[in-house]
Scaffold this active site. Structure first.
Site, PDB file in Angstrom:
ATOM      1  N   ASP A  74     -10.556 -59.142  76.850  1.00 38.31           N
ATOM      2  CA  ASP A  74     -11.523 -58.104  77.190  1.00 38.31           C
ATOM      3  C   ASP A  74     -10.803 -57.111  78.107  1.00 38.31           C
ATOM      4  O   ASP A  74      -9.739 -57.388  78.662  1.00 38.31           O
ATOM      5  CB  ASP A  74     -12.755 -58.731  77.864  1.00 38.31           C
ATOM      6  CG  ASP A  74     -13.934 -57.791  77.856  1.00 38.31           C
ATOM      7  OD1 ASP A  74     -15.055 -58.240  78.096  1.00 38.31           O
ATOM      8  OD2 ASP A  74     -13.732 -56.584  77.577  1.00 38.31           O
TER       9      ASP A  74
HETATM   10  C1  GLC Z   1     -15.995 -54.120  78.023  1.00 38.61           C
HETATM   11  C2  GLC Z   1     -16.867 -55.288  77.614  1.00 38.61           C
HETATM   12  C3  GLC Z   1     -16.627 -55.768  76.210  1.00 38.61           C
HETATM   13  C4  GLC Z   1     -16.236 -54.591  75.346  1.00 38.61           C
HETATM   14  C5  GLC Z   1     -14.870 -54.123  75.823  1.00 38.61           C
HETATM   15  C6  GLC Z   1     -14.344 -52.936  75.024  1.00 38.61           C
HETATM   16  O1  GLC Z   1     -15.537 -54.324  79.324  1.00 38.61           O
HETATM   17  O2  GLC Z   1     -16.847 -56.424  78.468  1.00 38.61           O
HETATM   18  O3  GLC Z   1     -17.825 -56.428  75.763  1.00 38.61           O
HETATM   19  O4  GLC Z   1     -16.177 -54.981  73.988  1.00 38.61           O
HETATM   20  O5  GLC Z   1     -14.885 -53.791  77.202  1.00 38.61           O
HETATM   21  O6  GLC Z   1     -15.143 -51.837  75.213  1.00 38.61           O
END
Ligand code: GLC
Length: 724
Positions: free
Chosen positions: A267
């Site tokens: 993430d």
């Molecule tokens: C964010 C979220 C995740 C998302 C990612 C990309 O921090 O935690 O759910 O898919 O970044 O945007």
């Protein structure tokens, strides 16, 4: 491209090229001309140099057929080996046609409708050039203080698994390589991100491995069993180690035991967050931990591109770890057909034709209506078209109906509640804001009260701004803001029928509005077609059928409060009320205000004739549970009949109820249908103290009803031969 060619490609890549394939950035790092893409995490102060990341193998957050085609062309023009870019984004509950937030979608108890919503999202996104969506989010939740509860389908592992499958089927279909209207699904956040201490986002998660396996893993397992192509790591710790650096969690559990051999992506920034977590001293150690844990792609931070090459050259990391990661990434690109056609599906005229099409809007309107939950109705609903309606509240004309994770939706496309009601009435209703979300002036309050005086019925449109939930949207106070409670109190004084429609991303403490209202409709964030859907329900053109998938606490002090809880050694209902020494509060009930599975209709349903095919279940046996459900009201409606099981004596304590089946049925007035459920050993299994998942001989109850509180129950015994 055939498999052996992929292996040849990996063999021909330099260490720098391998590290680049293992990193992902927003599009502006790849090419100056494109937009930045949607920023969905901390960005300012990210020491990420463009020269570091310009070769990254995938891009997040960008969309648009022409832009992504140009980006792909530009990138391939500079690529030595002609490996195409992968485009990924957060299409969480719709692309341009935004559906209700997933917590609302779960309240439909309609997997087909959810699958359709994902298929429509995939169609629009694929035409816009996307290849992967960072969805479904399947984290089980029990704490409404956490802002991201809006992104899940709730507190039950079985139901979350049903919806995880529906989302994956909708996104991927069954022929991802050749069906250019589909996306690869990335299930997230592995694992147990939904259980942060204090409901505070990114906070510590700590639980037993048994708890993890029993409640938090099933929905991920379901998504992977349905074929989800990717997994995203969670920000939180699991047993004291950040998930993204956690070798046991990712290599032993996810890859070896659960058999996942797809692409694992971190993430946003989670690889580098090993440093503030305190398990890595610097980017080099963060890269070492993540690649050792089996993370294939690092999102947004530069640890891999800065250090993987030297880690291999210094024999700290075996090059095979990079090769296996790169191979999985190339295999995903290959399964999407990108080597043969790097512009897969990206078609601006198709994008124009598909996005927000009448067909898609119709589906969004119908699903939004199914996702709303009627919490209270003492005769005020449905409204009659001849009534003089005053629509009051900060959401009366608000376009903030799509929720915090609708990054590609436009508020310009949203149908407001005022517009929806106006279309029903053929004329614009009286509309006054009465208050802002968190601030009210005596002047606007006065105007609203005056306007309401002329009405036969007052509809209040209240709720949370979408920034008050979602990522980093944790709240310790889960009531409606004081300003809105003040508005409700003033309008209540008029003595007119008061209908409240709620727009929010979490279960709220509804005191201050639930008692004051004659009817309460939970509309969540209903999406682009929210105004039409709510109006359809308010005027009875659609009969509410939604049922809660997450408990509404009586107050935040009860949290976590959930239906499948344990009985404890001093259950309140088994100890004399005057006896102090029971598991209870001195100042509040134990029970939530509204339980899991609850939802009303404009008609009434009765349950009768609950019966079992046998009171004994033998080994490998099945028993059938049947119940007659009758529509005893005057309107046709849909009822979700729920089946719960209780294991009366286990090797570990067992929940007082566990959902094991449901059936949503349509009944005309006066109609009766028999609903039959099959119960077998699968429904009785649980994780024992030694973590084996089996079932034991003994007595069980089966209960059936319209929610997790009002059920009739029967008892049966599971008696496998030779095991008493
Ligand atoms: C964010 C979220 C995740 C998302 C990612 C990309 O921090 O935690 O759910 O898919 O970044 O945007």
């Amino acid at each position: 491209m055939n498999e052996s060619k992929l292996h040849d490609l990996v063999r021909n890549m330099t260490l720098e090229e391998k590290a680049a394939q293992m990193s992902q950035v927003v599009s502006s790092f790849i090419d100056d001309k494109s937009g930045e893409g949607k920023i969905t995490g901390p960005f300012a102060g990210m020491e990420v140099a463009k020269e570091d990341m310009s070769g990254s193998g995938s891009v997040l957050g960008a969309s648009g057929a022409d832009d992504l085609r140009a980006l792909q062309k530009e990138y391939l023009g500079k690529s030595r080996l002609g490996i195409p870019l992968l485009f990924m984004a957060d299409v969480i509950h719709g692309y341009k046609t935004v559906f209700p937030v997933p917590l609302a979608l779960g309240c439909t108890w309609d997997p087909d409708a959810v699958e359709e919503s994902a298929a429509i999202a995939a169609k629009e996104s694929a035409a816009a050039g996307l290849h992967v969506t960072f969805s479904p989010m399947v984290d089980l939740v029990r704490d409404p203080r956490w802002g991201r509860v809006m992104e899940t389908t709730g507190e039950d592992p079985y139901l979350n698994g049903v919806f995880a499958r529906a989302f994956v089927r909708g996104y991927q279909g069954d022929n991802l390589e050749n069906d250019e209207s589909k996306l690869a699904a990335c299930v997230k956040h592995f694992a147990a991100y939904g259980a942060p201490e204090g409901g505070r986002d990114y906070n510590t998660v700590d639980m037993s491995e048994r708890q993890l396996r029993e409640y938090y893993l099933p929905a991920y397992e379901a998504a992977l069993d349905e074929g989800a192509e990717m997994v995203m790591t969670a920000f939180n710790t699991v047993e004291g180690i950040p998930a993204t650096s956690n070798k046991w969690l990712m290599r032993d559990l996810l890859r070896k035991e659960m058999g996942f051999n797809g692409v694992l992506i971190s993430d946003w920034g989670a690889v580098q967050e090993a440093i503030p977590h305190g398990v890595a001293a610097d980017n080099r150690e963060a890269a070492l931990k993540a690649v050792t844990a089996g993370v294939d792609i690092e999102m947004m931070t530069p640890c891999y591109v800065q250090h993987l090459k030297t880690l291999v050259e210094e024999d700290v990391v075996a090059e095979e770890l990079l090769d296996e990661a790169v191979l999985r990434i190339l295999q995903l690109k290959n399964r999407l057909g990108l080597f043969e056609n790097p512009y897969r599906g990206a078609d601006s005229s198709l994008e124009e034709k598909l996005t927000l099409s009448e067909e898609h809007r119709k589906a969004a309107r119908e699903t939004a209506a199914k996702s709303c939950v009627l919490l209270k109705n003492e005769g005020a609903l449905p409204l009659k078209k001849e009534q003089n309606v005053a629509l009051i509240g900060p959401f009366a004309e608000s376009t903030d109906l799509m929720g915090p994770w609708s990054i590609f939706g436009s508020e310009d496309d949203v149908v407001t509640i005022a517009a929806g009601i106006g279309e029903k009435l053929g004329t614009r209703p009286t509309v006054e804001k009465g208050s802002d979300i968190e601030v009210v002036s005596s002047q606007e309050l006065e105007v609203a009260v005056e306007a309401a005086k002329q009405a036969d019925v007052v509809v209040m449109a209240l709720g949370e701004h979408s920034e008050m939930s979602g990522e980093a949207g944790s709240r310790t106070n889960i009531k409606l803001p004081e300003a809105q409670l003040k508005l409700a109190a003033e309008l209540k004084k008029l003595g007119k029928p008061l209908v409240t429609v709620l727009f929010n991303g979490r279960p709220l403490d509804l005191h201050g509005v639930i008692e004051e209202s004659d009817a309460v409709l939970e509309a969540w964030y209903p999406g682009t077609e929210g105004g039409h859907a709510v109006a359809d329900l308010l005027f009875g053109d659609t009969n509410p059928s939604g049922k809660l998938t997450m408990s509404f606490p009586d107050n935040v002090g009860q949290v976590p409060v959930y239906y499948n809880s344990f009985n404890t050694g001093r259950p309140k209902d088994q100890i004399a009320p005057e006896d102090r020494f029971a598991s209870k509060y001195l100042d509040a009930p134990n029970e939530p205000l509204f339980p899991f599975g609850f939802g009303l209709s404009y008609t009434t349903f009765t349950y009768s004739g609950l019966a079992l095919s046998s009171e004994i279940m033998e080994e490998n046996g099945t028993i059938w549970v049947s119940v007659d459900v009758t529509n005893t009201g005057t309107a046709a409606g849909e009822e979700t009949v729920q089946l719960y099981v209780r294991d009366l004596v286990g090797e570990v304590v067992r929940p007082v109820k566990e959902l094991k089946g449901f059936r949503k049925i349509h009944l005309e007035p006066g109609e009766t249908k028999q609903v039959v459920f099959e119960v077998d050993e699968e429904s009785l299994k649980y994780h024992h103290s030694d973590l084996t998942c089996t079932c034991d001989p003994g007595d069980f109850t089966l209960s059936v009803g319209p929610d997790s509180r009002n059920t009739d129950e029967l008892r049966f015994s599971y008696q496998p031969r030779g095991r008493q």
